[in-house]
Design a protein around this motif. Structure first.
Motif, PDB file in Angstrom:
ATOM      1  N   GLU A  35       0.791  -1.174   0.017  1.00 13.79           N
ATOM      2  CA  GLU A  35      -0.126  -0.064  -0.032  1.00 13.79           C
ATOM      3  C   GLU A  35       0.666   1.008  -0.041  1.00 13.79           C
ATOM      4  N   ASP A  36       1.865   1.248   0.707  1.00 12.08           N
ATOM      5  CA  ASP A  36       2.952   2.438   0.997  1.00 12.08           C
ATOM      6  C   ASP A  36       3.646   2.700  -0.280  1.00 12.08           C
ATOM      7  N   CYS A  37       4.078   1.522  -0.729  1.00 10.47           N
ATOM      8  CA  CYS A  37       5.030   1.707  -2.027  1.00 10.47           C
ATOM      9  C   CYS A  37       4.050   2.288  -3.187  1.00 10.47           C
ATOM     10  N   ALA A  38       2.737   1.719  -3.456  1.00  9.28           N
ATOM     11  CA  ALA A  38       2.013   1.968  -4.429  1.00  9.28           C
ATOM     12  C   ALA A  38       1.648   3.517  -4.387  1.00  9.28           C
ATOM     13  N   ASN A  39       1.633   3.878  -3.288  1.00  8.37           N
ATOM     14  CA  ASN A  39       1.356   5.478  -3.030  1.00  8.37           C
ATOM     15  C   ASN A  39       2.578   6.387  -3.232  1.00  8.37           C
ATOM     16  N   GLN A  40       3.668   5.780  -2.844  1.00 13.83           N
ATOM     17  CA  GLN A  40       4.826   6.388  -3.155  1.00 13.83           C
ATOM     18  C   GLN A  40       4.852   6.632  -4.778  1.00 13.83           C
ATOM     19  N   VAL A  41       4.717   5.316  -5.614  1.00 12.91           N
ATOM     20  CA  VAL A  41       5.161   5.667  -6.839  1.00 12.91           C
ATOM     21  C   VAL A  41       3.918   6.418  -7.490  1.00 12.91           C
ATOM     22  N   ILE A  42       2.460   6.649  -7.050  1.00 17.59           N
ATOM     23  CA  ILE A  42       1.639   7.500  -7.603  1.00 17.59           C
ATOM     24  C   ILE A  42       1.995   8.951  -7.243  1.00 17.59           C
ATOM     25  N   GLU A  43       2.503   8.939  -6.026  1.00 16.11           N
ATOM     26  CA  GLU A  43       3.075  10.658  -5.830  1.00 16.11           C
ATOM     27  C   GLU A  43       4.037  11.115  -6.537  1.00 16.11           C
ATOM     28  N   PHE A  44       4.981   9.827  -6.767  1.00 17.51           N
ATOM     29  CA  PHE A  44       6.018  10.220  -7.727  1.00 17.51           C
ATOM     30  C   PHE A  44       5.720  10.566  -9.236  1.00 17.51           C
ATOM     31  N   CYS A  45       4.805   9.766  -9.266  1.00 22.16           N
ATOM     32  CA  CYS A  45       4.315   9.958 -11.007  1.00 22.16           C
ATOM     33  C   CYS A  45       3.538  11.251 -11.137  1.00 22.16           C
ATOM     34  N   LYS A  46       2.596  11.591 -10.252  1.00 20.65           N
ATOM     35  CA  LYS A  46       1.959  12.976 -10.212  1.00 20.65           C
ATOM     36  C   LYS A  46       2.920  13.989 -10.415  1.00 20.65           C
ATOM     37  N   ARG A  47       3.917  14.112  -9.236  1.00 18.26           N
ATOM     38  CA  ARG A  47       4.910  14.985  -9.709  1.00 18.26           C
ATOM     39  C   ARG A  47       5.794  15.261 -10.718  1.00 18.26           C
ATOM     40  N   ASN A  48       5.921  14.019 -11.294  1.00 17.77           N
ATOM     41  CA  ASN A  48       6.875  14.270 -12.419  1.00 17.77           C
ATOM     42  C   ASN A  48       6.012  14.163 -13.946  1.00 17.77           C
ATOM     43  N   ASN A  49       4.690  14.059 -13.672  1.00 13.30           N
ATOM     44  CA  ASN A  49       4.034  14.170 -15.005  1.00 13.30           C
ATOM     45  C   ASN A  49       3.991  12.790 -15.608  1.00 13.30           C
ATOM     46  N   ILE A  50       4.158  11.611 -15.297  1.00 11.19           N
ATOM     47  CA  ILE A  50       4.063  10.264 -15.876  1.00 11.19           C
ATOM     48  C   ILE A  50       2.855   9.626 -15.537  1.00 11.19           C
ATOM     49  N   GLU A  51       2.433   8.868 -16.482  1.00 11.54           N
ATOM     50  CA  GLU A  51       1.105   8.281 -16.385  1.00 11.54           C
ATOM     51  C   GLU A  51       1.537   6.791 -15.584  1.00 11.54           C
ATOM     52  N   TYR A  52       0.497   6.360 -14.628  1.00 13.14           N
ATOM     53  CA  TYR A  52       0.933   5.206 -13.961  1.00 13.14           C
ATOM     54  C   TYR A  52      -0.169   4.134 -13.923  1.00 13.14           C
ATOM     55  N   HIS A  53       0.186   2.992 -13.752  1.00  7.96           N
ATOM     56  CA  HIS A  53      -0.959   1.805 -13.251  1.00  7.96           C
ATOM     57  C   HIS A  53      -0.525   1.009 -12.061  1.00  7.96           C
ATOM     58  N   ILE A  54      -1.217   0.879 -11.353  1.00 11.20           N
ATOM     59  CA  ILE A  54      -1.033   0.003 -10.100  1.00 11.20           C
ATOM     60  C   ILE A  54      -1.634  -1.372 -10.433  1.00 11.20           C
TER      61      ILE A  54
END
Ligand code: SF4
Length: 276
Positions: free
Chosen positions: A231-250
């Motif tokens: 849960e924490d790792c996925a949130n970290q990825v999402i936060e990073f992607c949003k900050r860097n304008n990267i699309e993501y999928h969990i």
């Protein structure tokens, strides 16, 4: 390298973010030990008996002939083709695999079919030749650690992490789309020197990131805080992607709440000609 013939190649993938898929090699010299889902399936269906059989890959020598028949058959149904989920299209040190992969991408692109590609090898610079290979293809690497000790144990024969990233960055710098699959991400009781933030910083240039947990591993499932950890790792990825304008999928099953909307990560409509 041994050769085999197959009766068919293209199939509709069951992977949530994919469309059609193909695997033009049986086995994989990378010999990952997470364990490798493809190896387990090959064993279950009697294609290989042992790990040492699996790491001696066999090239599907009639792959291009099969595509000539199957591309018209699936016309209008294919959104894009993924190479590969059950082997590696740029298997490290296998020139014949690389040569066949390039010909397959070229053939699919000639038919206006976009490719998504995923490897634990390194990308050839030839892919930047826009007269042969589509500018809309999406090139990805798998990257689940930056810890070389972990790599030696779990991904023994694939390319070094830094070389995977370097080859991907080269394609990015030449204007091609790039992505990273951080899957299967190990729990800390398997990779003791984990640094997800450090890993993300290395790949901040990519267009998309897919993150997924490690399945089918007894040690990982024994990790006491498994659910909370992912849960924490996925949130970290999402936060990073949003900050860097990267699309993501969990990936499904990684977080308590699944966001199905991001499954369409590769399904944008191509408005540009596939090659120039
Ligand atoms: S690269 Fe993929 S297919 Fe090859 S051994 Fe590793 S996990 Fe399996």
């Amino acid at each position: 390298m041994q050769k085999i013939k197959r009766k068919s190649l293209l199939y509709k993938s069951g992977v949530e973010y994919a469309d059609f898929c193909l695997n033009h090699v049986e086995g994989c010299a990378h010999g990952c030990k997470f364990p490798c889902y493809a190896f387990n399936m090959a064993k279950r269906f009697g294609k290989v008996k042992t790990y040492s059989d699996w790491v001696k890959p066999k090239l599907v020598e009639n792959a291009l002939e099969l595509l000539d028949k199957e591309i018209p058959k699936y016309a209008g149904k294919i959104k894009f083709v993924h190479l590969c989920f059950m082997t590696d299209p740029f298997m490290y040190g296998y020139k014949e695999v690389k040569g066949m992969t390039l010909k397959i991408i070229e053939k699919l692109n000639e038919s206006n079919i976009k490719c998504t590609v995923l490897t634990k090898g390194v990308y050839p610079q030839a892919l930047t030749n826009s007269k042969k290979y589509g500018i809309n293809n999406e090139y990805g690497i798998t990257l689940i650690s930056m810890n070389n000790k972990f790599k030696r144990e779990f991904e023994p024969y694939s390319a070094q992490y830094k070389n995977r990233i370097k080859s991907l960055k080269y394609l990015h710098d030449k204007g091609l789309k790039t992505w990273v699959s951080i899957e299967p991400y190990p729990t800390p009781n398997i990779d003791e020197n984990q640094d997800l933030q450090g890993l993300l910083e290395q790949i901040s240039f990519v267009d998309r990131i897919i993150f997924g947990k490690l399945n089918y591993n007894v040690i990982s499932s024994q990790f006491r805080y498994n659910e909370m950890f992912y849960e924490d790792c996925a949130n970290q990825v999402i936060e990073f992607c949003k900050r860097n304008n990267i699309e993501y999928h969990i990936k499904f099953g990684t977080q308590r709440q699944y966001n199905k909307k991001t499954e369409i990560i590769f399904k944008e409509v191509c408005k540009l000609p596939i090659t120039v």
